[in-house]
Design a protein around this motif. Structure first.
Motif, short mmCIF file in Angstrom:
data_model
loop_
_atom_site.label_atom_id
_atom_site.label_comp_id
_atom_site.label_asym_id
_atom_site.label_seq_id
_atom_site.Cartn_x
_atom_site.Cartn_y
_atom_site.Cartn_z
N UNK A 27 53.09 1.45 4.58
CA UNK A 27 53.46 1.66 6.29
C UNK A 27 52.36 1.32 6.97
N UNK A 28 52.75 0.48 8.09
CA UNK A 28 51.59 0.25 9.07
C UNK A 28 51.95 0.56 10.46
N UNK A 29 51.18 1.51 11.06
CA UNK A 29 51.49 1.83 12.43
C UNK A 29 50.90 1.09 13.44
N UNK A 30 51.57 0.49 14.31
CA UNK A 30 50.89 -0.43 15.32
C UNK A 30 51.85 -1.68 15.70
N UNK A 31 51.19 -2.50 16.50
CA UNK A 31 52.08 -3.62 16.67
C UNK A 31 52.42 -4.44 15.74
N UNK A 32 53.69 -5.24 15.72
CA UNK A 32 54.06 -6.08 14.79
C UNK A 32 53.08 -6.97 14.24
N UNK A 33 52.21 -7.61 14.79
CA UNK A 33 51.16 -8.52 14.53
C UNK A 33 50.33 -7.73 13.33
N UNK A 34 50.00 -6.52 13.46
CA UNK A 34 49.07 -5.80 12.48
C UNK A 34 49.78 -5.66 11.26
N UNK A 35 51.10 -5.52 11.26
CA UNK A 35 51.86 -5.17 10.29
C UNK A 35 52.15 -6.59 9.37
N UNK A 36 52.18 -7.75 10.40
CA UNK A 36 52.24 -9.00 9.36
C UNK A 36 50.87 -9.43 9.03
N UNK A 37 49.88 -9.01 9.47
CA UNK A 37 48.47 -9.35 9.01
C UNK A 37 48.13 -8.58 7.72
N UNK A 38 48.50 -7.40 7.67
CA UNK A 38 48.74 -6.37 6.37
C UNK A 38 49.25 -7.02 5.32
N UNK A 39 50.71 -7.36 5.73
CA UNK A 39 51.21 -7.94 4.64
C UNK A 39 50.96 -9.26 3.94
N UNK A 40 50.17 -9.97 5.01
CA UNK A 40 49.56 -11.17 4.28
C UNK A 40 48.27 -10.85 3.51
N UNK A 41 47.70 -9.98 3.95
CA UNK A 41 46.62 -9.41 2.96
C UNK A 41 47.10 -8.86 1.54
N UNK A 42 48.08 -8.24 1.45
CA UNK A 42 48.74 -7.73 0.42
C UNK A 42 49.55 -8.75 -0.40
#
Length: 110
Positions: A27-42
């Motif tokens: 789960x990522x709390x914050x804007x969509x861009x942060x969630x997409x960046x975390x998805x890219x890291x994983x």
């Protein structure tokens, strides 16, 4: 502040039992861009060059009507020369594959 779920979907099973399964990996709390960046890291993706596409609808390359005659007869150990097989115009399927294999009925193949 929205919370985003990072979800992995996989296909499981075969035939009638084939189905999709989803799993939340983070789960990522914050804007969509942060969630997409975390998805890219994983997630790790692979790029591969497409060499041939079996679903390509391009017409097959033309097949020569007559095959070239063999240069010389082969001589296997302990046997005499192989008699050349008469080349006939083989009946072919639309993709160029012979209907009857050229080796079928040959007696010199032991």
């Amino acid at each position: 502040m929205p919370t985003w779920g990072l979800v992995v979907e996989t296909t499981v099973g075969v035939g009638k039992r084939k189905h999709m399964e989803a799993q939340v990996v983070a789960h990522v709390a914050g804007p969509r861009e942060e969630a997409l960046a975390e998805l890219e890291r994983r997630a790790r993706f692979t790029v591969a060059e497409l060499l041939e596409d079996s679903a390509d609808t391009a017409p097959p390359e033309p097949v020569p009507e007559e095959l070239p005659a063999p240069a010389a007869a082969l001589e296997p150990a302990g046997k005499g020369p192989i008699a050349p097989v008469a080349e006939e115009k083989a009946e072919r399927y639309a993709d160029g594959v012979p209907v009857r294999p050229s080796w079928l009925g040959r007696t010199d193949l032991a």
